[in-house]
Enzyme design. Structure first.
Site, mmCIF file in Angstrom:
data_model
loop_
_atom_site.group_PDB
_atom_site.id
_atom_site.type_symbol
_atom_site.label_atom_id
_atom_site.label_comp_id
_atom_site.label_asym_id
_atom_site.label_seq_id
_atom_site.Cartn_x
_atom_site.Cartn_y
_atom_site.Cartn_z
ATOM 1 N N ASP A 88 7.889 28.003 -32.689
ATOM 2 C CA ASP A 88 9.086 28.401 -33.812
ATOM 3 C C ASP A 88 8.334 28.177 -35.238
ATOM 4 O OD1 ASP A 88 11.611 28.750 -34.847
ATOM 5 O OD2 ASP A 88 12.059 26.541 -35.165
ATOM 6 N N CYS A 147 0.694 -1.215 0.138
ATOM 7 C CA CYS A 147 0.016 -0.020 -0.037
ATOM 8 C C CYS A 147 1.000 1.116 0.069
ATOM 9 C CB CYS A 147 -0.752 0.161 1.217
ATOM 10 S SG CYS A 147 -0.021 0.228 2.666
#
Length: 795
Positions: free
Chosen positions: A496, A84
């Site tokens: 770009d 767990c």
């Protein structure tokens, strides 16, 4: 001299001369309790220090503060025995406390630990020993295929234990139904020793793993799910045993037995764990799919003969024969033959790409119609596919910031639940039903069993695994969970132009000079690696121009080039370059503006200080760019073009794709500054680029997105890579990010809600322990199942 000292050897990066090592040595020796020697040749600092006065972290920071680095290494470990979130948190804390560990992350879902450490202070063997000391096991990370085999064996083992447990618990479940529905069954089923015989193997053989896990955690000052299960089932089992003993010599006594509670609880928990493990195995399907793309064998030429060998045995420099329909075994180049190759797995481009001699080949792509001989240039972990697999693995093993709250809560959860269970028992036996031990015990067991932090621990990592895997299947590579979370917070995206919005393969459309100007222009540009230069050289070759040798060549970033050849000075570039060299442009400005207005990149040519013409080059936009820009805007993002091109050309391209904001004329080194300016306006910014000059901007942006067809430098600098350069993958990446974060929030909501509602209901006696056990087991399964829905999300 110091009384008790620690010794450390640190690898130091960034030293270039004796002045560097002397400077570091002086700085360290000025620290309280430190004696240091720095060796430039070995690039190491040998340090003795008093731990009462300073720490190795302080020494590391001091070295970094004076401009140098301390060498760090990264390792990945497979961790075994976690059940767990409390387990993964415990291991993570222990590792982060270890001297020399800079940062450690333990992932419950992938069962891995990612550790950044100083090799001069600790090593992998020590780290594994630390994990073993707190009750778990670890070993260096196995290959994905080997790990998959191990998980399959573990799943089979879990299934066997579950079947045995279910067979033994089934008759006990029948006795539970008698209590609920007043059924009549053979007396043997109600015999306490018959129930004892069935429950004992379940409790102490099948369920022994819970005792082992609980003991190891408690011994090291921690508490996890095993503690809750061991406490709850043991209480039911031993109370039942006590009641069974009371029947000895007193056959009239009617014992209060809860053997069925302990056995059924363990069976249900094992059932939940099995379902959870099965569901978790499906979260790695994307990685398995990538691994299945790899070629298994290669036809290599050895001693003049063709022989088949495993692809792992191919070495760089080997000559390989690849026939039609076969997979390219490794990365390499064509040395003989001609073919077309389906590279859709990498580029997303469905049309096969023609390959001739010297053409690059990507491993695992498919050779379509020609037999070729290739030379291996990258093998094993260096291939393109191996790099992609590594990125996906790292992303699936990483933690997102949203997980921190769950981790903090899980760390305190088990002790709080034990406290609530004890309080529940006291309240019941003292106030609710005074003196009724059984009722108090049942309520306390229900609290212990229903409140397991498993669902909380699985809520985030399972979603990250499935989300990044789903993205990878579409050609979107996230480098980590934090980037998957970060991209959904964006409100601006900077792109770009060349190679990103445009195809990056420009062609000459206009030339206004004479033949000599073209010859000198093309000869000068032959020494440049710029895409525009390639277009000019290709144009001159088509015109059958003879090239002349270049004597001197100088690239002027953001302006153009200067070259000397055939005894003449040649300048090629923009207005700035011409102005700097005082070239007279009178009468040619109108023609230049006309080219730029049409979206062409126009370059001016000057020879020996005199203007000689214009060469105009056009780079066509990608077909899907307008649609991608439109979808980004619909997602609420502000789209900006950032380019070194002049304003007119940039605006023309922007108009074609639907971008409203343009930042033009930006030098490569200024791109990062422009990103910073946008961030200073309070925006979360993504930068999309493909070139070396984009790397600083990609790093500066909140999220860097590299086009996969670009340079390795850009891809390395980015947080997210789009394979093949398909811009439509960017809005898809944002959609998968939104879907994943929404999925995580759903998981956390139900995990928190389940425990918040379940504990009070159990405490007031409204839940039988076996129902609480079923609910706890199914809570983890529901979280993983919800995460798996991401595999079907529409992108």
């Amino acid at each position: 001299m110091m009384s008790e000292t620690n010794h450390a050897t640190l690898g130091v990066t960034g030293m270039t001369c004796a002045a560097c090592s002397n400077r570091i040595e002086k700085i360290l020796n000025k620290m309280d309790g430190v004696e240091a020697q720095v060796n430039l040749t070995t690039e190491k600092a040998t340090v003795e220090y008093d731990p009462d006065q300073t720490s190795i972290e302080d020494i590391t920071k001091k070295i970094e503060n004076v401009g140098y680095g301390v060498l760090m290494e990264n390792t990945e470990l497979d961790v075994f025995g976690m059940t767990c979130a409390a387990c993964s948190n415990r291991i993570e804390k222990v590792l982060n406390k270890q001297e020399g560990v800079k940062h450690a992350t333990v992932n419950l879902t992938t069962e891995t630990a990612s550790i950044e450490y100083n090799p001069g202070l600790t090593d992998v063997k020590t780290l594994i020993e630390k994990i073993r000391n707190v009750g778990y096991d670890a070993k260096p990370k196995a290959e994905a295929a080997e790990k998959q085999t191990h998980k399959e064996k573990e799943l089979k083992h879990q299934k066997t234990k579950l079947i045995i447990s279910a067979v033994l618990a089934a008759p006990l479940l029948v006795t539970m139904l008698v209590h609920l529905f007043n059924m009549t069954i053979p007396d043997i089923f109600m015999n306490p020793w018959f129930q004892f015989a069935l429950a004992t193997p379940v409790q102490f053989i099948i369920g022994w793993q819970f005792y082992v896990g609980a003991y190891k955690n408690l011994r090291n000052g921690g508490a996890n799910m095993d503690v809750l299960v061991a406490l709850g089932t043991s209480a039911a089992y031993f109370y039942s045993l006590y009641e069974a003993f009371k029947t000895i010599g007193n056959p009239e006594y009617m014992p209060h037995l809860y053997f069925e509670t302990s056995a059924v609880l363990i069976t249900l928990i094992l059932f939940g764990k099995y379902l959870e493990a099965r569901a978790k195995s499906q979260t790695t399907n994307a990685l398995s799919s990538l691994l299945n793309l790899q070629a298994k064998e290669a036809r290599v030429i050895r001693n003049g003969e063709e022989i088949m060998i495993p692809v792992d045995e191919v070495v760089v420099g080997d000559r390989l024969v690849v026939k039609p329909g076969e997979k390219i075994p490794v990365d390499g180049i064509v040395v003989k033959g001609r073919t077309s190759v389906d590279e859709s797995m990498i580029t997303g481009e469905s049309i096969p790409i023609e390959k001739e001699v010297d053409a690059g080949l990507i491993g695992s792509t498919i050779n379509k119609n020609g037999s070729i001989v290739m030379e291996a240039t990258k093998v094993g972990k260096d291939t393109a596919l191996a790099s992609i697999v590594k990125v996906v693995e790292e992303a699936q093993g990483s933690k997102a910031p949203i997980q921190r709250l769950a981790d903090v809560i899980s760390g305190y959860f088990v002790p709080i639940v034990v406290g609530i269970a004890i309080l529940t028992f006291i309240v019941w036996i003292a106030f609710v039903q005074p003196g009724q031990f059984e009722s108090a015990l049942v309520a306390a067991i229900a609290v212990l069993v229903i409140a397991c932090p498993c669902a909380l621990g699985l809520a985030t990592p399972t979603s990250i695994m499935v989300g990044t895997g789903r993205a990878a299947e579409s050609g979107i590579l996230f480098k980590g969970g934090e980037h998957l979370e970060g991209i959904h917070q964006l409100n601006a995206i900077v792109m770009d132009k060349t190679g990103t919005i445009t195809k990056g393969k420009p062609e000459v459309t206009d030339f206004t000079g004479d033949e000599e100007a073209l010859q000198l222009l093309a000869s000068a540009e032959k020494g440049s690696e710029h895409p525009l230069a390639g277009a000019i050289v290709a144009y001159a070759t088509e015109k059958n121009i003879d090239f002349v040798e270049v004597d001197e060549f100088d690239s002027i970033p953001g302006h153009g080039i200067e070259a000397r050849l055939a005894g003449k000075q040649v300048l090629v570039g923009n207005r700035k370059l011409m102005n700097d060299y005082q070239i007279d442009m009178e009468g040619n400005e109108e023609e230049l503006v006309e080219f730029e207005t049409d979206g062409k990149t126009a370059m001016l040519i000057a020879i020996d200080g005199a203007y000689r013409g214009i060469v105009a080059v056009a780079d066509t936009i990608k077909e899907t760019a307008p649609q991608a820009i439109r979808e980004l805007k619909e997602q609420g993002l502000e789209v900006i073009m950032l380019t070194g091109d002049n304003e007119r050309t940039a605006q023309a391209i922007a108009k074609q794709v639907g971008i409203d904001q343009v930042i033009a004329g930006v030098l490569p080194e200024e791109k990062a500054d422009k990103i910073k300016e946008i961030q200073d306006m309070g925006k979360k910014v993504a930068m999309v680029g493909d070139g070396v000059n984009d790397a600083p901007a990609l790093v500066t942006a909140d999220i860097g997105i590299a086009i996969g067809t670009g340079t390795e430098v850009a891809i390395e600098a980015a947080d997210l890579t789009i394979l093949g350069g398909e811009l439509l993958l960017i809005p898809k990446a944002i959609r998968i990010s939104h879907a994943t974060i929404q999925n995580i929030r759903q998981n956390l909501f139900w995990a928190f809600g389940y425990n918040t509602a379940g504990i009070p209901v159990a405490a007031v006696g409204l839940l039988a322990p076996w129902i609480a056990g079923a609910a706890m087991a199914l809570s983890s399964v529901s979280v993983v199942s919800n995460s798996l829905r991401l595999k079907r999300v529409k992108l």
